[in-house]
Scaffold this motif. Structure first.
Motif, PDB file in Angstrom:
ATOM      1  N   GLU A  28       0.870  -1.213  -0.196  1.00  0.00           N
ATOM      2  CA  GLU A  28       0.067  -0.080  -0.261  1.00  0.00           C
ATOM      3  C   GLU A  28       0.894   1.093  -0.010  1.00  0.00           C
ATOM      4  N   ARG A  31       4.940   3.641  -3.615  1.00  0.00           N
ATOM      5  CA  ARG A  31       4.655   4.758  -4.841  1.00  0.00           C
ATOM      6  C   ARG A  31       4.421   4.221  -6.244  1.00  0.00           C
TER       7      ARG A  31
ATOM      8  N   ILE B  23     -10.768   1.147   2.784  1.00  0.00           N
ATOM      9  CA  ILE B  23      -9.228   1.709   3.437  1.00  0.00           C
ATOM     10  C   ILE B  23      -8.210   1.426   2.208  1.00  0.00           C
ATOM     11  N   PRO B  24      -8.349   0.309   1.447  1.00  0.00           N
ATOM     12  CA  PRO B  24      -7.150   0.219   0.583  1.00  0.00           C
ATOM     13  C   PRO B  24      -7.488   1.284  -0.552  1.00  0.00           C
ATOM     14  N   ASN B  27      -6.156   4.434   0.822  1.00  0.00           N
ATOM     15  CA  ASN B  27      -4.657   4.270   0.857  1.00  0.00           C
ATOM     16  C   ASN B  27      -4.010   4.695  -0.738  1.00  0.00           C
ATOM     17  N   ASP B  30      -3.614   8.204  -1.486  1.00  0.00           N
ATOM     18  CA  ASP B  30      -2.818   8.892  -0.667  1.00  0.00           C
ATOM     19  C   ASP B  30      -3.464   9.398   0.788  1.00  0.00           C
ATOM     20  N   ARG B  32      -3.671   8.462   4.443  1.00  0.00           N
ATOM     21  CA  ARG B  32      -3.162   7.357   4.899  1.00  0.00           C
ATOM     22  C   ARG B  32      -3.434   7.313   6.513  1.00  0.00           C
TER      23      ARG B  32
END
Lengths: 161, 268
Positions: A28, A31, B23-24, B27, B30, B32
């Motif tokens: 996760e 980048r 949640i994913p 993420n 960005d 978080r």
């Protein structure tokens, strides 16, 4: 043959697998979508991260280390990533062949001037500082760069000793 | 509609299940403030970790990083005070098991209190083997809340369903064939440490029975034990280690004299 790397800072494979609890935070945090999670049913590896440099190499952003809760991936600097190493086959390289002045590998290397230097300002050369992120291997238009994972490198060293 | 704790529990379970779909995705964009899955989870920098995962890493490597240690402690502290509430209120598979338990072939579970000890012994042997062989945390691969949340991560990240996801429907089939909460009772290794933690203190949050108000003393099985997802008898004096404090028995008992309630009381 597809070759898999462990994320930068994972170090020894056995130690890494002992510490990885499959939380996926490294994937996760990546980048560049380089870190993938193993899909199969193998209870030893299912859900652990890997990098397939042929599909997406690691750009050494080093975000995965701090994201890892157990220290399976250590938070390190680029120069200590230690994922493997790359070799340049000069017979296949455009620049060495004299065909065209190509410096794609040098330009794209996350550690350029350290891991890849230009000899005489022209000829790319991979130094011992290479950590094996696989970017040059990925970008080389001639496929002149071979990548060897840390594991393969160690096996080779052992067999030669 | 009267809001009872069963509805509150369903809302709680569904919120968790839906959150781990979101949640994913957050993420990926960005955002978080919350990361990870139910094996290791971080909310506003507060770490939560599956105690069993942390234990396995600890026995197999001999050392433990501060984040999972702290996370496991937080989770275990909740279990010390309230028992394995995770299983009844949070676990996404718990929601699935509850819903599967409503399907037609309603086999009531035979309350076998021995099952808990057998499962504990097997898990102890596996953890002991990890200490000797230094193998990776194998029991994580049997964690259904783990696989539910890991599936959502992989779906968002790469659009694939990992093979482990199919453990969820498999477990649901076992529940259908073997009785309600079959997987949770006989296979799930994650609940073990939570259940153990729930046995530490002499006082904790539990279902309290007032025999004076009970109007179905002679009934067997009683309405309350029929309401229990695990088929336990809430009228026993000692808490059964498997009781998740879900409160279904209390809700059922509200129609039968209010003899059951939940609160802090002596464990035995």
């Amino acid at each position: 043959m597809s070759m898999k790397l462990l994320p930068p800072g994972a170090g020894d494979r056995e130690r890494f697998l002992q510490n990885c609890i499959h939380c996926g935070k490294c994937a996760e945090s990546c980048r560049f979508d380089a870190i993938k999670l193993t899909k199969g049913l193998d209870p030893l590896t299912a859900g652990t991260p890997y990098i397939d440099p042929k599909k997406a190499p690691c750009f050494l952003c080093m975000h995965c280390g701090p994201a890892c809760p157990t220290g399976a991936i250590s938070a390190l600097e680029q120069k200590d990533a230690d994922m493997g190493t790359a070799f340049l086959n000069k017979d296949q390289c455009f620049t060495y062949m004299g065909a065209v002045l190509c410096r794609t590998c040098f330009e794209k290397c996350p550690m350029r001037n350290t891991a890849i230097v230009l000899k005489n300002g022209t000829y790319p050369e991979i130094t011992d500082d290479c950590v094996g992120c696989g970017v040059c291997h990925y970008v080389c238009p001639q496929h002149a760069i071979t990548l060897i994972s840390r594991e393969q490198l160690q096996a080779k060293v052992r067999s030669e000793a | 509609m009267h809001i009872n704790r069963k509805i509150v529990r369903r809302i709680c379970q569904a919120t968790v299940a839906l959150s781990f779909i979101a949640i994913p995705w957050l993420n990926m964009h960005d955002i978080r403030f919350v990361t990870g899955n139910l094996l290791s989870f971080e909310f506003l920098k507060i770490p939560f970790a599956d105690p069993l995962a942390a234990l396995q890493v600890w026995v197999s490597t001999g050392h433990m990083a501060i984040t999972p240690a702290l996370g496991a402690m937080l989770v275990l502290t909740l279990a010390v005070a309230m028992g394995p509430v995770f299983c009844g209120w949070i676990c996404p598979y718990g929601l699935m098991a509850d819903l599967v338990g409503k399907l037609p072939p309603r086999r009531t579970t035979t309350p076998s209190s021995k099952a808990w000890y057998i499962k504990g012994t097997v898990a102890l042997i596996v953890v002991g083997a990890l200490a000797l062989t230094g193998a990776p945390p194998l029991l994580n691969q049997l964690s259904l809340p783990g696989w539910y949340t890991r599936t959502m991560q992989m779906l968002w990240l790469y659009g694939v369903i990992p093979a482990g996801f199919w453990l969820l429907p498999f477990a649901a089939c076992l529940d259908l064939g073997g009785g309600r909460r079959f997987w949770c009772r006989y296979i799930c290794p994650q609940s073990l440490l939570l259940q153990l933690a729930g046995r530490i203190l002499p006082y904790r949050f539990r279902v309290v029975y007032d025999p004076g108000r009970c109007i179905c003393k002679d009934q067997s099985p009683s309405p309350c034990s029929q309401a229990c997802p695990y088929g336990l008898d809430p009228r026993e004096r000692a808490i059964h280690p498997e009781c998740t404090n879900c409160g279904d028995c209390v809700v059922r008992c509200a129609h039968f004299g209010h003899a059951l309630s939940q609160g802090f009381a002596k464990r035995q």
